[in-house]
Scaffold this motif. Structure first.
Motif, mmCIF file in Angstrom:
data_model
loop_
_atom_site.group_PDB
_atom_site.id
_atom_site.type_symbol
_atom_site.label_atom_id
_atom_site.label_comp_id
_atom_site.label_asym_id
_atom_site.label_seq_id
_atom_site.Cartn_x
_atom_site.Cartn_y
_atom_site.Cartn_z
ATOM 1 N N MET A 1 6.176 15.090 2.935
ATOM 2 C CA MET A 1 5.963 13.671 3.223
ATOM 3 C C MET A 1 4.527 13.290 2.862
ATOM 4 S SD MET A 1 6.409 11.632 6.846
ATOM 5 C CE MET A 1 8.057 12.307 7.083
ATOM 6 N N ALA A 2 4.389 12.268 2.009
ATOM 7 C CA ALA A 2 3.050 11.851 1.582
ATOM 8 C C ALA A 2 2.282 11.237 2.741
ATOM 9 C CB ALA A 2 3.159 10.862 0.435
ATOM 10 N N SER A 3 0.979 11.414 2.717
ATOM 11 C CA SER A 3 0.118 10.900 3.778
ATOM 12 C C SER A 3 -1.083 10.182 3.166
ATOM 13 C CB SER A 3 -0.371 12.051 4.658
ATOM 14 O OG SER A 3 -1.247 11.592 5.661
ATOM 15 N N TYR A 4 -1.408 9.011 3.733
ATOM 16 C CA TYR A 4 -2.551 8.233 3.265
ATOM 17 C C TYR A 4 -3.384 7.792 4.465
ATOM 18 C CZ TYR A 4 -0.090 8.112 -1.160
ATOM 19 O OH TYR A 4 0.547 8.483 -2.315
ATOM 20 N N ASP A 5 -4.676 7.803 4.289
ATOM 21 C CA ASP A 5 -5.549 7.346 5.369
ATOM 22 C C ASP A 5 -5.390 5.847 5.601
ATOM 23 O OD1 ASP A 5 -6.973 9.858 5.984
ATOM 24 O OD2 ASP A 5 -7.680 9.669 3.923
ATOM 25 N N VAL A 6 -5.212 5.093 4.517
ATOM 26 C CA VAL A 6 -4.978 3.650 4.619
ATOM 27 C C VAL A 6 -3.782 3.301 3.749
ATOM 28 C CG1 VAL A 6 -5.891 1.327 4.268
ATOM 29 C CG2 VAL A 6 -7.425 3.174 5.007
ATOM 30 N N ALA A 7 -2.790 2.649 4.328
ATOM 31 C CA ALA A 7 -1.649 2.123 3.587
ATOM 32 C C ALA A 7 -1.705 0.606 3.660
ATOM 33 C CB ALA A 7 -0.329 2.631 4.169
ATOM 34 N N ILE A 8 -1.689 -0.028 2.487
ATOM 35 C CA ILE A 8 -1.775 -1.487 2.394
ATOM 36 C C ILE A 8 -0.428 -2.001 1.898
ATOM 37 C CG2 ILE A 8 -2.959 -3.439 1.304
ATOM 38 C CD1 ILE A 8 -5.318 -1.426 0.777
ATOM 39 N N VAL A 9 0.233 -2.785 2.713
ATOM 40 C CA VAL A 9 1.532 -3.333 2.319
ATOM 41 C C VAL A 9 1.297 -4.687 1.674
ATOM 42 C CG1 VAL A 9 3.841 -4.022 3.057
ATOM 43 C CG2 VAL A 9 2.675 -2.107 4.191
ATOM 44 N N GLY A 10 1.541 -4.768 0.362
ATOM 45 C CA GLY A 10 1.322 -5.988 -0.392
ATOM 46 C C GLY A 10 0.268 -5.784 -1.454
ATOM 47 N N GLY A 11 0.657 -6.019 -2.722
ATOM 48 C CA GLY A 11 -0.259 -5.772 -3.827
ATOM 49 C C GLY A 11 -0.745 -7.019 -4.528
ATOM 50 N N GLY A 12 -0.667 -8.189 -3.855
ATOM 51 C CA GLY A 12 -1.254 -9.399 -4.403
ATOM 52 C C GLY A 12 -2.763 -9.337 -4.322
ATOM 53 N N VAL A 13 -3.404 -10.479 -4.453
ATOM 54 C CA VAL A 13 -4.865 -10.466 -4.504
ATOM 55 C C VAL A 13 -5.472 -9.977 -3.189
ATOM 56 C CG1 VAL A 13 -5.153 -12.878 -3.781
ATOM 57 C CG2 VAL A 13 -6.902 -11.797 -5.218
ATOM 58 N N ARG A 181 6.007 3.632 15.256
ATOM 59 C CA ARG A 181 4.938 3.322 16.205
ATOM 60 C C ARG A 181 4.927 4.345 17.318
ATOM 61 N NH1 ARG A 181 4.231 -2.449 19.533
ATOM 62 N NH2 ARG A 181 2.762 -1.631 21.113
ATOM 63 N N ASP A 182 3.786 4.979 17.510
ATOM 64 C CA ASP A 182 3.609 5.925 18.599
ATOM 65 C C ASP A 182 2.645 5.317 19.605
ATOM 66 O OD1 ASP A 182 5.247 7.765 17.316
ATOM 67 O OD2 ASP A 182 3.578 8.711 16.255
ATOM 68 N N GLY A 183 3.210 4.635 20.601
ATOM 69 C CA GLY A 183 2.387 3.987 21.604
ATOM 70 C C GLY A 183 1.526 2.905 21.010
ATOM 71 N N ALA A 184 0.223 3.110 21.044
ATOM 72 C CA ALA A 184 -0.716 2.099 20.578
ATOM 73 C C ALA A 184 -1.156 2.333 19.137
ATOM 74 C CB ALA A 184 -1.946 2.061 21.489
ATOM 75 N N ARG A 185 -0.364 3.076 18.373
ATOM 76 C CA ARG A 185 -0.723 3.334 16.980
ATOM 77 C C ARG A 185 0.514 3.259 16.088
ATOM 78 N NH1 ARG A 185 -5.538 4.952 15.681
ATOM 79 N NH2 ARG A 185 -4.821 5.852 13.710
ATOM 80 N N ILE A 186 0.281 2.865 14.835
ATOM 81 C CA ILE A 186 1.282 2.990 13.795
ATOM 82 C C ILE A 186 1.039 4.334 13.123
ATOM 83 C CG2 ILE A 186 2.191 2.044 11.640
ATOM 84 C CD1 ILE A 186 2.686 0.250 14.049
ATOM 85 N N SER A 187 2.061 5.162 13.095
ATOM 86 C CA SER A 187 1.883 6.505 12.532
ATOM 87 C C SER A 187 2.449 6.638 11.130
ATOM 88 C CB SER A 187 2.530 7.551 13.442
ATOM 89 O OG SER A 187 3.928 7.290 13.592
ATOM 90 N N GLY A 188 3.327 5.718 10.732
ATOM 91 C CA GLY A 188 3.899 5.834 9.403
ATOM 92 C C GLY A 188 4.850 4.702 9.099
ATOM 93 N N LEU A 189 5.388 4.751 7.901
ATOM 94 C CA LEU A 189 6.336 3.721 7.485
ATOM 95 C C LEU A 189 7.442 4.338 6.657
ATOM 96 C CD1 LEU A 189 4.821 1.889 4.457
ATOM 97 C CD2 LEU A 189 3.334 3.244 5.902
ATOM 98 N N ASP A 190 8.603 3.696 6.707
ATOM 99 C CA ASP A 190 9.781 4.137 5.978
ATOM 100 C C ASP A 190 10.124 3.086 4.934
ATOM 101 O OD1 ASP A 190 10.106 6.394 7.731
ATOM 102 O OD2 ASP A 190 10.944 5.004 9.219
ATOM 103 N N LEU A 191 10.389 3.544 3.710
ATOM 104 C CA LEU A 191 10.741 2.652 2.627
ATOM 105 C C LEU A 191 12.253 2.551 2.487
ATOM 106 C CD1 LEU A 191 8.147 3.765 -0.086
ATOM 107 C CD2 LEU A 191 7.895 2.068 1.747
ATOM 108 N N ALA A 192 12.689 1.457 1.876
ATOM 109 C CA ALA A 192 14.121 1.240 1.681
ATOM 110 C C ALA A 192 14.733 2.330 0.814
ATOM 111 C CB ALA A 192 14.343 -0.135 1.049
ATOM 112 N N SER A 193 13.931 2.987 -0.008
ATOM 113 C CA SER A 193 14.414 4.070 -0.862
ATOM 114 C C SER A 193 14.746 5.332 -0.089
ATOM 115 C CB SER A 193 13.345 4.392 -1.909
ATOM 116 O OG SER A 193 12.174 4.900 -1.273
ATOM 117 N N GLY A 194 14.337 5.397 1.179
ATOM 118 C CA GLY A 194 14.517 6.590 1.980
ATOM 119 C C GLY A 194 13.254 7.415 2.116
ATOM 120 N N GLU A 195 12.237 7.108 1.322
ATOM 121 C CA GLU A 195 10.963 7.812 1.394
ATOM 122 C C GLU A 195 10.198 7.382 2.632
ATOM 123 O OE1 GLU A 195 6.875 8.428 -1.288
ATOM 124 O OE2 GLU A 195 8.451 7.031 -1.932
ATOM 125 N N SER A 196 9.468 8.332 3.225
ATOM 126 C CA SER A 196 8.623 8.033 4.377
ATOM 127 C C SER A 196 7.179 8.408 4.067
ATOM 128 C CB SER A 196 9.104 8.794 5.612
ATOM 129 O OG SER A 196 10.385 8.348 6.012
#
Length: 390
Positions: A1-13, A181-196
Motif C-alpha cells: 500500500m502506497a504511503s504519502y506524507d501529504v495527499a492532495i485531493v484535486g489537481g486544479g490550480v 478516519r482513526d479518531g481525530a485523524r485521517i489515516s488514509g483514503l480509498d480510490l474507486a479503482s480499489g487502490e488504497s
C-alpha cells in the motif's frame, strides 16, 4: 500500500499550487496529487474565465488576489523563461447606479486601504474614459488601473502542476471513494479503482467535489457545484477601444470582456434561478432572455452580436457566504480545507496553495493571515460575506 506524507485531493490550480509551494518552501516529505480528470478539461480551473482582480469587499480576498497577480507578473522568474499564461492587464470596471454607489465607494475604500490600485470614476469622467459605454443611469464605476485583467487558466495551472511534479510530487489518477478516519485523524483514503493510500496529512482541494469529500470523513462542508454559462460573441461593429475594454460588470451583474477578436459574457443567476442539473449543457435562452438586452443597453455596439460558441463551467460554491474555507479542521488537525472559492479560485489558488504549505510546514500562516477563513465559521454558522461576487 502506497504511503504519502501529504495527499492532495484535486489537481486544479489550488491543489497544484499547494504541492508546488510545499516543495518550494523546503518540505522534504512525500507529496501526491490525486485527480480524477487528468485531461484537465472539466474542473473549475480549466472552465473559468481566468479573471484577476482586487475589487473585493473582504481584505483577505484582496490579499489573496494580490499574491496571485504578483506570481502572474513574474512567471518567467518563477517557472523559467518559457513560462507564459497570456496575462492581459486590462483591468476590471465595476459599475453602479445611485443606489449601489455607497457599497461601491465602501468597497473602494477597503481596496485602497489594502494596497489595490484602482480609481472611482463618476459622471463625465466615466463616459470620457470609456467612449463605448452608455453611462445613462450610472452613478459611477470603479476601474482597476493595474494588477487586474485575465489569464489563460489552463496554462497557469499547468505551470504549477508541472513544476510540482519536477520537484518529485506524484500524480495519481483516480477518484476518492472513501476516507479512513482513526479518531481525530485521517489515516488514509480509498480510490474507486480499489487502490488504497496511507497519508499523514490530507488536503481537500477537490473543487466542486469538496463537500462530498468532507462528508466521507463525517464533516459537513456547504460547498458544491453551481452551474454557470459563458457565451462567446462575435461583434462586427466592435471598435479598437472596445477590444481594449476591461472586464466590465454592469449593475445587474451582466459581465463581458474581450477574448481575442471576440468577446465573452455571462450572468450569475439569483438563488431561486440556480440550475438544478449539473451537466455540461448550455442554456442559450439564458443569453437571449437575460443577458443580451442588458448588454446592448449598456454597450450599444453589442446590439448586433452573434453567439458563436459557449461553454458551461461549475463554481465550487460556498453556500454559507461565498468565501473560501481555508485551514485545518478544528478537531481533525490533519484534514486541511482549500475550498469554496465561488468563482475566485483561479486568482486565489496560488496564495491558497502557499498558505496551506505554510500550515503544513510551520503550523501557522506566514504570508497572509487567513484565520477568518477557517472552518470554525462553518461550525458556528457565522458567515463572512463577500459583497462583490461576480
Amino acid at each position: 500500500m502506497a504511503s504519502y506524507d501529504v495527499a492532495i485531493v484535486g489537481g486544479g490550480v489550488v491543489g497544484s499550487a499547494t504541492a508546488y509551494y510545499l516543495k518550494k518552501l523546503g518540505y522534504t516529505g512525500s507529496v501526491a496529487i490525486i485527480e480524477r480528470d487528468t485531461s484537465w478539461q472539466s474542473g473549475c480551473t480549466a472552465r473559468s474565465c481566468g479573471g484577476l482582480r482586487q475589487q473585493f469587499s473582504t481584505p483577505e480576498n484582496i490579499a489573496l488576489s494580490k499574491f496571485g497577480v504578483t506570481v502572474v507578473k513574474n512567471l518567467k522568474e518563477e517557472f523559467g523563461p518559457e513560462a507564459d499564461a497570456a496575462f492581459r492587464e486590462q483591468g476590471y470596471l465595476i459599475l453602479a447606479t445611485a443606489s449601489g454607489m455607497p457599497v461601491l465607494e465602501e468597497n473602494h475604500a477597503v481596496q485602497i486601504a489594502h494596497g489595490a490600485h484602482n480609481v472611482l470614476l463618476k459622471g463625465d469622467a466615466l463616459a470620457a474614459r470609456f467612449p463605448w459605454l452608455n453611462a445613462d443611469g450610472l452613478a459611477g464605476g470603479c476601474f482597476g488601473l493595474s494588477g487586474e485583467g485575465w489569464v489563460d487558466p489552463y496554462s497557469l495551472a499547468a505551470l504549477f502542476r508541472k513544476a510540482a511534479m519536477a520537484r518529485g510530487v506524484a500524480l495519481i489518477q483516480g477518484e476518492v471513494a472513501g476516507l479512513r478516519r482513526d479518531g481525530a485523524r485521517i489515516s488514509g483514503l480509498d480510490l474507486a479503482s480499489g487502490e488504497s493510500l496511507i497519508c499523514g496529512t490530507l488536503v481537500n482541494a477537490a473543487g466542486t467535489g469538496a463537500g462530498r469529500l468532507a462528508a466521507l470523513a463525517g464533516i459537513a462542508l456547504p460547498v458544491g457545484p453551481r452551474k454557470r454559462y459563458v457565451y462567446v460573441l462575435d461583434c462586427p461593429a466592435a471598435t479598437e477601444a472596445l477590444h481594449k475594454a476591461p472586464l466590465t460588470v454592469e449593475p445587474g451583474g451582466v459581465y463581458f470582456r474581450p477574448e481575442g477578436r471576440n468577446f465573452i459574457c455571462g450572468l450569475s443567476p439569483e438563488e431561486h434561478e440556480e440550475p438544478e442539473v449539473f451537466d455540461w449543457e448550455v442554456d442559450y435562452a439564458w443569453f437571449e432572455e437575460r443577458i443580451w438586452g442588458r448588454l446592448a443597453e449598456r454597450v450599444p455596439l453589442f446590439e448586433a452580436v452573434k453567439v458563436i460558441s459557449a461553454w458551461t463551467g461549475h463554481y465550487d460554491y460556498n453556500a454559507l457566504d461565498q468565501n473560501a474555507v481555508i485551514g485545518p479542521h478544528p478537531e481533525i488537525a490533519n484534514f486541511l480545507f482549500a475550498n469554496g472559492y465561488s468563482g475566485h479560485g483561479l486568482q486565489q489558488g496560488p496564495a491558497s496553495g502557499n498558505a496551506i504549505a505554510e500550515l503544513i510546514l510551520h503550523g501557522g500562516y506566514r504570508t497572509i493571515d487567513l484565520t477568518r477563513f477557517g472552518y470554525e465559521r462553518i461550525l458556528n454558522n457565522a458567515p463572512l460575506f463577500e459583497k462583490n461576487v461576480i
